[in-house]
Design a protein around this motif. Structure first.
Motif, PDB file in Angstrom:
ATOM      1  N   ARG A   1       0.835  -1.215   0.000  1.00  0.00           N
ATOM      2  CA  ARG A   1       0.000   0.000   0.000  1.00  0.00           C
ATOM      3  C   ARG A   1       0.862   1.254   0.000  1.00  0.00           C
ATOM      4  N   ARG A   2       1.929   1.231   0.811  1.00  0.00           N
ATOM      5  CA  ARG A   2       2.823   2.388   0.869  1.00  0.00           C
ATOM      6  C   ARG A   2       3.456   2.632  -0.494  1.00  0.00           C
ATOM      7  N   LEU A   3       3.917   1.573  -1.152  1.00  0.00           N
ATOM      8  CA  LEU A   3       4.518   1.715  -2.480  1.00  0.00           C
ATOM      9  C   LEU A   3       3.489   2.222  -3.493  1.00  0.00           C
ATOM     10  N   ARG A   4       2.273   1.676  -3.448  1.00  0.00           N
ATOM     11  CA  ARG A   4       1.231   2.129  -4.377  1.00  0.00           C
ATOM     12  C   ARG A   4       0.923   3.598  -4.179  1.00  0.00           C
ATOM     13  N   LYS A   5       0.840   4.004  -2.932  1.00  0.00           N
ATOM     14  CA  LYS A   5       0.524   5.405  -2.649  1.00  0.00           C
ATOM     15  C   LYS A   5       1.660   6.318  -3.101  1.00  0.00           C
ATOM     16  N   ARG A   6       2.879   5.929  -2.831  1.00  0.00           N
ATOM     17  CA  ARG A   6       4.023   6.772  -3.168  1.00  0.00           C
ATOM     18  C   ARG A   6       4.247   6.871  -4.670  1.00  0.00           C
ATOM     19  N   PHE A   7       4.127   5.746  -5.362  1.00  0.00           N
ATOM     20  CA  PHE A   7       4.465   5.710  -6.785  1.00  0.00           C
ATOM     21  C   PHE A   7       3.253   5.891  -7.701  1.00  0.00           C
ATOM     22  N   GLY A   8       2.054   5.820  -7.163  1.00  0.00           N
ATOM     23  CA  GLY A   8       0.869   6.035  -7.981  1.00  0.00           C
ATOM     24  C   GLY A   8       0.848   5.162  -9.217  1.00  0.00           C
ATOM     25  N   PRO A   9       0.584   5.752 -10.395  1.00  0.00           N
ATOM     26  CA  PRO A   9       0.496   4.970 -11.638  1.00  0.00           C
ATOM     27  C   PRO A   9       1.814   4.265 -11.989  1.00  0.00           C
ATOM     28  N   GLU A  10       2.912   4.795 -11.499  1.00  0.00           N
ATOM     29  CA  GLU A  10       4.215   4.175 -11.783  1.00  0.00           C
ATOM     30  C   GLU A  10       4.335   2.808 -11.109  1.00  0.00           C
ATOM     31  N   TYR A  11       3.598   2.603 -10.015  1.00  0.00           N
ATOM     32  CA  TYR A  11       3.606   1.302  -9.340  1.00  0.00           C
ATOM     33  C   TYR A  11       3.129   0.225 -10.316  1.00  0.00           C
ATOM     34  N   GLU A  12       1.961   0.418 -10.908  1.00  0.00           N
ATOM     35  CA  GLU A  12       1.401  -0.576 -11.833  1.00  0.00           C
ATOM     36  C   GLU A  12       2.282  -0.748 -13.063  1.00  0.00           C
ATOM     37  N   ARG A  13       2.801   0.347 -13.569  1.00  0.00           N
ATOM     38  CA  ARG A  13       3.668   0.274 -14.751  1.00  0.00           C
ATOM     39  C   ARG A  13       4.912  -0.570 -14.462  1.00  0.00           C
ATOM     40  N   THR A  14       5.510  -0.346 -13.310  1.00  0.00           N
ATOM     41  CA  THR A  14       6.715  -1.090 -12.941  1.00  0.00           C
ATOM     42  C   THR A  14       6.399  -2.562 -12.715  1.00  0.00           C
TER      43      THR A  14
END
Length: 186
Positions: A31-44
């Motif tokens: 959750r922390r990573l998703r919140k911090r990276f936003g759309p970049e989380y899913e892309r990565t």
């Protein structure tokens, strides 16, 4: 109750509690990573071999970013960049391809002055993703048009869009670390 019976009850309960704590920790980290990276989380995650590999990549980006000397600009540097951006916008009227190229150079210069390494575009994206993930797609889109424009293959509308995209990252980089964000249109 015998010792064996107590152990037969306590050990499975302890295993379940430990497993729940581990799962809870993993969920919180995700959750922390998703919140911090936003759309970049899913892309990565999509570009990685696995979710764990993608999350490892994002944590490595955070660690690298923490080692960088990212700093806010002083007032005179902000004023200079603001004037330079105004000049790039004015240039767009007569020479849109050159203006987009100059916008790219100005954003790269601003990144450099803020403390970001600027040698490699892909690394710039990774470094920016830690604090500027919400404007990263703007940067990618603008850069793609800049590449097209060097081959004279970009339409005027694409060039205009690139200026808007560069402006989104420019404003964020300029405002980050102090002062209110500018809201004037591109």
């Amino acid at each position: 109750m015998s010792t064996g019976t107590l152990l037969a009850i306590i050990i499975p309960i302890a295993v379940v509690v430990v497993a729940a704590a581990v799962v809870g920790s993993l969920i919180m980290r995700r959750r922390r990573l998703r919140k911090r990276f936003g759309p970049e989380y899913e892309r990565t995650i999509q570009n990685a071999d696995s979710r764990q590999a993608g999350e490892r990549e994002l944590r490595a980006r955070e660690k690298r970013h923490d080692s960088l000397d990212i700093r806010p600009l002083d007032g005179s540097a902000k004023d200079r960049y603001t004037r330079d951006w105004t000049g790039v916008q004015e240039e767009f009227l007569d020479r849109p391809e050159e203006a987009v190229h100059h916008a790219d150079q100005l954003v790269t210069s601003l990144m450099h002055d803020r403390g970001y390494p600027t040698q490699d575009f892909e690394q710039r994206l990774k470094d920016l993703s830690v604090q500027h993930s919400r404007t990263l797609e703007h940067y990618r889109a603008a850069h793609d048009v800049d590449v097209l424009s060097t081959r004279h293959q970009a339409t005027t509308e694409q060039l205009r869009g690139a200026m808007v995209h560069y402006r989104a990252l420019f404003d964020e980089l300029l405002a980050d670390g102090g002062g209110p964000r500018r809201t004037t249109p591109a």
